[in-house]
Write a protein that holds these residues in place. Structure first.
Motif, mmCIF file in Angstrom:
data_model
loop_
_atom_site.group_PDB
_atom_site.id
_atom_site.type_symbol
_atom_site.label_atom_id
_atom_site.label_comp_id
_atom_site.label_asym_id
_atom_site.label_seq_id
_atom_site.Cartn_x
_atom_site.Cartn_y
_atom_site.Cartn_z
ATOM 1 N N LEU A 213 47.904 44.065 30.211
ATOM 2 C CA LEU A 213 48.654 43.397 30.955
ATOM 3 C C LEU A 213 49.179 44.156 32.223
ATOM 4 C CD1 LEU A 213 51.236 42.221 28.132
ATOM 5 C CD2 LEU A 213 50.032 40.747 29.656
ATOM 6 N N GLU B 30 46.312 42.857 34.681
ATOM 7 C CA GLU B 30 46.238 41.489 35.012
ATOM 8 C C GLU B 30 47.330 41.541 35.780
ATOM 9 O OE1 GLU B 30 46.472 38.415 31.870
ATOM 10 O OE2 GLU B 30 45.496 39.796 30.586
ATOM 11 N N ASP B 31 48.562 41.867 35.590
ATOM 12 C CA ASP B 31 49.853 41.738 36.507
ATOM 13 C C ASP B 31 49.486 42.217 37.905
ATOM 14 O OD1 ASP B 31 52.804 41.180 36.650
ATOM 15 O OD2 ASP B 31 52.695 43.453 37.162
ATOM 16 N N ALA C 250 46.901 39.566 39.381
ATOM 17 C CA ALA C 250 47.594 38.329 39.352
ATOM 18 C C ALA C 250 48.326 38.293 40.603
ATOM 19 C CB ALA C 250 48.397 37.800 38.059
ATOM 20 N N ARG C 251 49.307 39.335 40.683
ATOM 21 C CA ARG C 251 50.083 39.391 42.054
ATOM 22 C C ARG C 251 49.249 39.373 43.098
ATOM 23 N NH1 ARG C 251 55.459 42.147 41.273
ATOM 24 N NH2 ARG C 251 55.993 41.811 38.968
ATOM 25 N N ARG D 178 52.696 39.199 35.234
ATOM 26 C CA ARG D 178 52.803 39.467 33.610
ATOM 27 C C ARG D 178 53.730 40.317 33.074
ATOM 28 N NH1 ARG D 178 49.416 35.649 35.311
ATOM 29 N NH2 ARG D 178 47.267 35.414 34.037
ATOM 30 N N VAL D 179 54.377 41.201 34.233
ATOM 31 C CA VAL D 179 55.249 42.333 33.931
ATOM 32 C C VAL D 179 56.246 42.118 34.832
ATOM 33 C CG1 VAL D 179 55.517 44.630 33.459
ATOM 34 C CG2 VAL D 179 53.171 43.623 32.984
ATOM 35 N N MET D 180 57.731 42.119 34.500
ATOM 36 C CA MET D 180 58.850 41.965 35.438
ATOM 37 C C MET D 180 60.157 42.695 34.898
ATOM 38 S SD MET D 180 59.768 38.880 37.834
ATOM 39 C CE MET D 180 58.192 38.615 38.697
ATOM 40 N N THR E 233 57.420 42.467 29.906
ATOM 41 C CA THR E 233 56.382 41.572 29.491
ATOM 42 C C THR E 233 57.068 40.317 28.951
ATOM 43 O OG1 THR E 233 54.868 43.456 28.800
ATOM 44 C CG2 THR E 233 54.451 41.368 27.992
#
Lengths: 351, 351
Positions: A259, A262-263, A266-267, B276-278, B334
């Motif tokens: 993740l 991917e994060d 994706a960002r 995906r992560v914040m 997540t």
């Protein structure tokens, strides 16, 4: 950072071969016998050196369709573009009268004249290919020497303005893309280890682990007492080891923290496709993440060639060249974001 | 930050009325005659105070279907949720035995028992409506006083544990959303001016101009020698002036730097829809940008009610409540990103 358009073929799944080493460079420092080093020469002497060297380089026949220029005659935007492509140094641009260059049409081979030394012969190759870069530099060096006399000491080797280059005059470097190590927080340890091994590490447009685009140039320091083969072998081995650690970091991330990976990708994808204002450094960071995403098969409808091209195109000189005019930072940030939105409109995250 | 679900009606163009003032709050500090302040009382005395106050509050009949609890008996997640909604203070949770609360079902009215004072009567209203909050707090206060005896001095007014609250015991605050001033770089000057006027400014989850979600609470300091009407009038006027400056900043941005504004909103939209992560802070910042975008008509298919709800839902307690389990920061980051992606799937930038 690539000078050529060499791209690797993508598999059916659109994943590309992990390419940690972005480019390799070999640079030879040479000086003419009977002339003072550029720093100590007067303008007339520097001009004579430039003419002599330019003639010799052209006579080798190795530079097809070259750009031959006096630094004073280069436009600001062209000069900046050549720096951004790492074809010439900022130092050369600051040398003033007598400083010149001969650059091959594909920018792969360059000779800087009257920078720190009379000649700086430089060859860049995409990927990890110091041998190929060395072979081309060596050939050019040998053919130039047929037309002029180098300052050479049987005891010391080639004489150079700075003692650190005396000997072979060779400085070799490999540019590595180290985003994986950054994301696993292992980058600082790797950079410290390289420093202990006496390799110089320099970020592109930035020092330490915050280098723009996560691009790091690793180079040998000093050349006295080591022959060319040993310098190149040692550097190849060290760069190969760092590249191996980077690939391991990516595998670890993909396995343990998919993740996070991917994060990051994706960002980068959505910001490149949607931002209205973007600085050079920010663009380079996102292009770096896109490169990682492409190599890991997380990004679709994108080629390495496009990434290589954009990595140059986002830089101020290249951007102003494409805009056809010099413009202020704010305008550039807007134009850069617009260009990226357009060029990357079609890319997508893997579903 | 809203406690109620009060939303303004959107025009056909989906733009919403600029709502700089997010919520208003009035708080009254009161103590019982004949009991030591909580800090100095023993546990038995604090328990007696809690029972006496709880009975009096319930006897007013103003709290329909209230939550009545002993702090020690509140679960961690519920306690955190009440703090995140600003219904109770962190301080109350740390008071231990004897600390309690009575909270209306809609969370609009709360009485904290044995926090710094025996009673802290608090009313929150959406938007800029100190008068309405004051009216409700005053009514509850008056009705409570019918059932118990307050510590009151004819010379000084209501007696409180901290001298700064002696007098009316009134602290009023308005929560303002100041992203426009942040983007025009005028925020620090405004905050400094408020400080000079002796108003306290506190960011939500952060101090100074980096407050999460660009939410700032402006409140009066001290109450001695000013009656309630003067305190509320002064604060309303000052908060109104800051809100006017915020609206001006937004207009200036829209006119002079529309791209900066669009960039801020576009980035928030795509990151909320794709990360995906914040972290909580990051989510609050993007929701803040979304709020601005909504008010300026830059975002489609989103309601203020959804934004208000998400502003609470992204916070750790609320998130864990919806997950049905306490979980570590990484899992929360997540889950938060996943929840936001899903909830905001439909939103879009104005074409």
């Amino acid at each position: 950072m690539l000078i050529g358009g060499s791209t690797r073929r993508r598999s059916a799944a659109e994943a590309v071969e992990p390419r940690v080493a972005v480019s390799s460079r070999v640079r030879l420092a040479r000086n003419l016998r009977g002339f003072r080093f550029p720093e100590w020469a007067d303008e007339g002497e520097r001009r004579r050196v430039r003419e002599t060297v330019t003639r010799a380089v052209l006579a080798t026949g190795l530079m097809r369709d070259p750009l031959v220029a006096d630094v004073a005659g280069l436009g600001d935007v062209t000069a900046q573009m050549l720096c951004e492509s790492r074809v010439i140094s900022q130092d050369l641009l600051e040398r003033g009268a007598g400083a010149g260059l001969v650059v091959s049409a594909d920018r792969r081979i360059a000779v800087m004249i009257n920078e720190e030394d009379h000649l700086r012969i430089q060859v860049m190759e995409p990927g990890s290919d110091l041998q190929r870069a060395w072979a081309a530099a060596d050939e050019l060096d040998t053919r130039i020497e047929a037309h002029l006399a180098y300052a050479f000491s049987p005891q010391l080797g080639y004489l150079t303005a700075c003692p650190s280059n005396v000997g072979t005059g060779l400085r070799a470097s490999v540019m590595l893309h180290l985003l994986g190590l950054r994301l696993t927080n292992d980058l600082d340890a790797v950079l410290r280890a390289l420093d202990r091994l006496r390799y110089a590490v320099r970020g592109v447009d930035g020092e330490g682990s915050d280098a723009a685009g996560h691009l790091f140039q690793i180079s040998n320091q000093g050349t006295l007492g080591q022959d060319e083969a040993a310098v190149l072998d040692d550097l190849s081995r060290v760069a190969g080891e760092v590249a191996r650690q980077e690939r391991n970091a990516r595998l670890r991330l993909a396995r343990r923290s998919p993740l996070v990976l991917e994060d990051c990708v994706a960002r980068a994808v959505v910001l490149l496709k949607n931002a209205r204002v973007m600085s050079t450094e920010e663009a380079l960071d996102y292009l770096s993440a896109l490169r990682l995403g492409l190599e890991l098969g997380l990004v679709r409808r994108l080629s390495v060639a496009t990434l290589d091209e954009l990595t140059l195109a986002v830089q101020p000189g290249h951007l102003q060249q494409s805009l056809g005019a010099a413009c202020a930072t704010e305008e550039r940030d807007t134009a850069r974001a617009g260009m990226l939105r357009k060029r990357l409109e079609g890319i997508a995250l893997r579903a």
